[in-house]
Design a protein around this motif. Structure first.
Motif, PDB file in Angstrom:
ATOM      1  N   MET A   1       0.844  -1.209   0.000  1.00 11.26           N
ATOM      2  CA  MET A   1       0.000   0.000   0.000  1.00 11.26           C
ATOM      3  C   MET A   1       0.875   1.252   0.000  1.00 11.26           C
ATOM      4  N   ASN A   2       0.554   2.197  -0.898  1.00 10.76           N
ATOM      5  CA  ASN A   2       1.339   3.427  -0.954  1.00 10.76           C
ATOM      6  C   ASN A   2       1.075   4.295   0.259  1.00 10.76           C
ATOM      7  N   ARG A   3       2.155   4.952   0.696  1.00 11.45           N
ATOM      8  CA  ARG A   3       1.976   5.927   1.776  1.00 11.45           C
ATOM      9  C   ARG A   3       1.026   7.008   1.301  1.00 11.45           C
ATOM     10  N   GLY A   4       0.109   7.413   2.148  1.00 13.87           N
ATOM     11  CA  GLY A   4      -0.781   8.502   1.768  1.00 13.87           C
ATOM     12  C   GLY A   4      -2.086   8.020   1.165  1.00 13.87           C
ATOM     13  N   GLN A   5      -2.102   6.768   0.648  1.00 17.51           N
ATOM     14  CA  GLN A   5      -3.352   6.244   0.108  1.00 17.51           C
ATOM     15  C   GLN A   5      -4.278   5.907   1.281  1.00 17.51           C
ATOM     16  N   THR A   6      -5.550   6.303   1.174  1.00 20.56           N
ATOM     17  CA  THR A   6      -6.410   6.075   2.338  1.00 20.56           C
ATOM     18  C   THR A   6      -6.809   4.601   2.438  1.00 20.56           C
ATOM     19  N   ILE A   7      -7.006   4.176   3.655  1.00 17.75           N
ATOM     20  CA  ILE A   7      -7.427   2.788   3.904  1.00 17.75           C
ATOM     21  C   ILE A   7      -8.885   2.824   4.323  1.00 17.75           C
ATOM     22  N   ARG A   8      -9.677   2.003   3.686  1.00 15.05           N
ATOM     23  CA  ARG A   8     -11.106   2.007   3.984  1.00 15.05           C
ATOM     24  C   ARG A   8     -11.494   0.704   4.674  1.00 15.05           C
ATOM     25  N   ALA A   9     -12.653   0.742   5.333  1.00 10.30           N
ATOM     26  CA  ALA A   9     -13.155  -0.477   5.990  1.00 10.30           C
ATOM     27  C   ALA A   9     -13.404  -1.535   4.922  1.00 10.30           C
ATOM     28  N   ILE A  10     -13.308  -2.792   5.322  1.00 10.59           N
ATOM     29  CA  ILE A  10     -13.492  -3.927   4.408  1.00 10.59           C
ATOM     30  C   ILE A  10     -14.953  -4.000   3.965  1.00 10.59           C
ATOM     31  N   LYS A  11     -15.157  -4.391   2.717  1.00  6.17           N
ATOM     32  CA  LYS A  11     -16.509  -4.534   2.162  1.00  6.17           C
ATOM     33  C   LYS A  11     -17.429  -5.350   3.086  1.00  6.17           C
ATOM     34  N   GLY A  12     -18.596  -4.791   3.342  1.00  8.15           N
ATOM     35  CA  GLY A  12     -19.555  -5.507   4.182  1.00  8.15           C
ATOM     36  C   GLY A  12     -19.326  -5.309   5.676  1.00  8.15           C
ATOM     37  N   MET A  13     -18.282  -4.539   6.010  1.00 13.77           N
ATOM     38  CA  MET A  13     -17.996  -4.261   7.430  1.00 13.77           C
ATOM     39  C   MET A  13     -18.002  -2.744   7.586  1.00 13.77           C
ATOM     40  N   ARG A  14     -18.662  -2.257   8.608  1.00 12.09           N
ATOM     41  CA  ARG A  14     -18.858  -0.810   8.656  1.00 12.09           C
ATOM     42  C   ARG A  14     -18.655  -0.270  10.055  1.00 12.09           C
ATOM     43  N   ASP A  15     -18.487   1.037  10.113  1.00 20.05           N
ATOM     44  CA  ASP A  15     -18.356   1.724  11.392  1.00 20.05           C
ATOM     45  C   ASP A  15     -19.744   2.162  11.838  1.00 20.05           C
ATOM     46  N   ILE A  16     -20.018   2.039  13.095  1.00 19.13           N
ATOM     47  CA  ILE A  16     -21.273   2.562  13.642  1.00 19.13           C
ATOM     48  C   ILE A  16     -20.910   3.851  14.372  1.00 19.13           C
ATOM     49  N   LEU A  17     -21.294   4.950  13.800  1.00 13.45           N
ATOM     50  CA  LEU A  17     -20.865   6.252  14.319  1.00 13.45           C
ATOM     51  C   LEU A  17     -21.991   6.922  15.097  1.00 13.45           C
ATOM     52  N   PRO A  18     -21.647   7.918  15.938  1.00 15.06           N
ATOM     53  CA  PRO A  18     -22.699   8.729  16.521  1.00 15.06           C
ATOM     54  C   PRO A  18     -23.349   9.571  15.414  1.00 15.06           C
ATOM     55  N   PRO A  19     -24.637   9.875  15.411  1.00 15.27           N
ATOM     56  CA  PRO A  19     -25.548   9.579  16.526  1.00 15.27           C
ATOM     57  C   PRO A  19     -26.136   8.174  16.484  1.00 15.27           C
ATOM     58  N   GLU A  20     -25.878   7.378  15.383  1.00 16.43           N
ATOM     59  CA  GLU A  20     -26.504   6.058  15.299  1.00 16.43           C
ATOM     60  C   GLU A  20     -26.075   5.171  16.469  1.00 16.43           C
ATOM     61  N   SER A  21     -24.832   5.341  16.922  1.00 18.73           N
ATOM     62  CA  SER A  21     -24.350   4.475  18.005  1.00 18.73           C
ATOM     63  C   SER A  21     -25.185   4.653  19.277  1.00 18.73           C
ATOM     64  N   ALA A  22     -25.808   5.839  19.438  1.00 21.47           N
ATOM     65  CA  ALA A  22     -26.654   6.061  20.624  1.00 21.47           C
ATOM     66  C   ALA A  22     -27.851   5.114  20.586  1.00 21.47           C
ATOM     67  N   LEU A  23     -28.338   4.859  19.389  1.00 22.72           N
ATOM     68  CA  LEU A  23     -29.460   3.943  19.229  1.00 22.72           C
ATOM     69  C   LEU A  23     -29.042   2.515  19.606  1.00 22.72           C
ATOM     70  N   TRP A  24     -27.855   2.139  19.171  1.00 28.53           N
ATOM     71  CA  TRP A  24     -27.336   0.795  19.491  1.00 28.53           C
ATOM     72  C   TRP A  24     -27.168   0.636  21.006  1.00 28.53           C
ATOM     73  N   GLU A  25     -26.638   1.696  21.628  1.00 33.61           N
ATOM     74  CA  GLU A  25     -26.436   1.659  23.070  1.00 33.61           C
ATOM     75  C   GLU A  25     -27.789   1.492  23.773  1.00 33.61           C
ATOM     76  N   HIS A  26     -28.773   2.223  23.265  1.00 30.32           N
ATOM     77  CA  HIS A  26     -30.115   2.156  23.839  1.00 30.32           C
ATOM     78  C   HIS A  26     -30.684   0.732  23.717  1.00 30.32           C
ATOM     79  N   ILE A  27     -30.561   0.156  22.514  1.00 31.72           N
ATOM     80  CA  ILE A  27     -31.076  -1.204  22.291  1.00 31.72           C
ATOM     81  C   ILE A  27     -30.412  -2.177  23.270  1.00 31.72           C
ATOM     82  N   GLU A  28     -29.096  -2.045  23.402  1.00 31.36           N
ATOM     83  CA  GLU A  28     -28.357  -2.980  24.261  1.00 31.36           C
ATOM     84  C   GLU A  28     -28.729  -2.804  25.733  1.00 31.36           C
ATOM     85  N   GLN A  29     -28.916  -1.543  26.142  1.00 34.23           N
ATOM     86  CA  GLN A  29     -29.291  -1.305  27.548  1.00 34.23           C
ATOM     87  C   GLN A  29     -30.660  -1.895  27.852  1.00 34.23           C
TER      88      GLN A  29
END
Ligand code: AMP
Length: 430
Positions: free
Chosen positions: A1-29
């Motif tokens: 991988m070249n320096r400076g080239q951005t690295i992205r999450a693997i296909k089919g795998m994603r980040d759960i970011l705020p504010p959506e993560s608040a919903l996940w926290e709520h479901i789990e609680q």
């Protein structure tokens, strides 16, 4: 991988970011509190297991095992697999730690990531999350009724509506083999007219033909004999008792004689809940009995039942939870900052969510920032307020400001009972 080239999450795998993560926290609680009320306890199993666990547990011929697992050889050549589901792991742990020696039904819950290499689309990911529960150690339909009751309480607490509970019995090792013989015979007659997947399944895993989704196959499958007609007396009684217990609880369900589910370990009760808002991937959760699983994994007889909710899909059906900020404290000047920091510490000690900016900004800018953070109120502290002990409190929705004292502020945000401040006594003096 070249320096400076951005690295992205693997296909089919994603980040759960705020504010959506608040919903996940709520479901789990909410899930944790419902599970606790039914005396379920948490189990955490490793994400990596010996590949053989899933081959033997989930089934050699299942889609999961034949095409979807992330399997690799470890450096010592042992074949490992990222767990595609958790029931096999829970039962492995049950056997390994001899939990059957403990009294009563063992009631366990889990939540966490699972991995299946499926074609990603909305509601279907390669790393997805499940929240599930297992009750191991009894074959009584009362356990089935209680776990279904718990599940519906959980959905109710999360204010989910518009779902349907489908119920079926897939029989036991006593009656299913005979049904499979009949099914194979009938399938042989119509095999050529089925989709290519079903042609293969009719040889390898004929039960799976029953829940094929291909439209053209439906009229043919409708004509196949139903499993419900072949249940032995014990399975029929079990299923009838369960339905009686569900009716006692006014739990609505729909019988779905063709529902067999994708994992081989199921016996007797199987169920699924679908939700209209989910589109093609409409299965919100699934579960059932697995009375022979423990023995298949080399353990003692330990009949059990469990379910697994797809948390990603749950989050899609529930929508957002409020994520606004109760209080933002704007300060002007170093002494005001020190005072604001103490005030924030006192409020946070009473579990009030407070945002305190760390860089100095002018009031106008502070109000803009507070608004972007969806602050409901902004407390303003400058030298004058510090000297007088009275502070402007701005209601952001109304755009109005009133002057409050510290006790009034605490009364509004923290309620009447003050909590002691954290003493930090646990930290060693330097
Ligand atoms: P299963 O373990 O196949 O019985 O699935 C139980 C639940 O997990 C399903 O009803 C879905 O809600 C969820 N699920 C299964 N596979 C996926 C996936 N690839 N992506 C998202 N959710 C999934």
């Amino acid at each position: 991988m070249n320096r400076g080239q951005t690295i992205r999450a693997i296909k089919g795998m994603r980040d759960i970011l705020p504010p959506e993560s608040a919903l996940w926290e709520h479901i789990e609680q909410v899930a944790r509190s419902v599970f606790r009320a039914y005396a379920y306890q948490e189990i955490r199993t490793p994400l990596l297991e010996a590949t053989d666990l899933f081959a033997r547990g989930v089934g050699q011929e299942t889609d999961i095992v034949t095409k979807e697992m992330y399997t690799f050889d470890d450096r010592d050549r042992q074949s490992l697999t990222l767990r595609p589901e958790a029931t096999a792991s829970v039962v492995r742990a049950y056997i390994e730690h001899r939990l059957h020696e403990q009294p009563g039904v063992k009631k366990l819950y889990y939540m966490g990531p699972m991995f299946r290499r499926e074609r990603p689309q909305k509601g279907r990911y390669r790393q997805f999350y499940q929240i599930g529960a297992e009750a191991i150690g009894s074959e009584s339909p009362r356990v089935d009724a209680e776990i279904l009751e718990m599940l519906l309480v959980l959905l109710g607490r999360l204010r989910l509506t518009g779902f349907t509970l489908y119920l079926n019995s897939v029989g036991c090792t006593g009656c299913r083999p005979q049904y499979l013989v009949t099914l194979r015979q009938e399938l042989a007659k119509v095999r050529d007219r089925l989709c290519p997947d079903c042609q293969r399944r009719s040889e390898t895993n004929p039960l799976r033909v029953l829940d094929c989704k291909v439209a053209a196959d439906q009229p043919i499958i409708d004509q196949l004999p139903a499993l419900s007609g072949s249940l032995c007396a014990a399975c029929r009684e079990h299923f009838e008792q369960l339905q009686g217990y569900l009716k006692d609880r006014s739990i609505p369900f729909q019988l779905q004689p063709r529902m067999v589910r994708g994992l081989d370990y199921y016996t007797r009760t199987t169920f699924e809940i679908t939700h209209g808002a989910l589109g093609a991937q409409n299965a919100l959760l699934g579960g059932g009995r697995y009375d022979g699983l423990s023995e298949a994994l080399g353990g003692p007889p330990a009949p059990g039942i469990g379910f697994s909710i797809g948390e990603d899909r749950f989050a899609l059906t529930i929508g957002a939870v409020p994520n606004d900020l109760p209080l933002y404290i704007a300060w002007m000047g170093e002494s005001a900052y020190r005072h604001a920091a103490e005030m924030a510490r006192e409020l946070r000690a009473q579990n009030v969510m407070v945002e305190l900016p760390s860089d100095p900004v002018k009031l106008k800018k502070a109000l803009e920032l507070a608004s972007r953070l969806k602050a409901r109120s902004v407390l303003i502290i400058g030298d004058k307020e510090l000297a007088e002990g009275r502070y402007p409190l701005r209601d952001m929705a109304r755009g109005e400001q009133r002057i409050v004292t510290k006790p009034e502020l605490f009364q509004q945000f923290a309620g009447p009972a003050p909590a002691p401040l954290p003493s930090f006594a646990g930290a060693k003096p330097s």
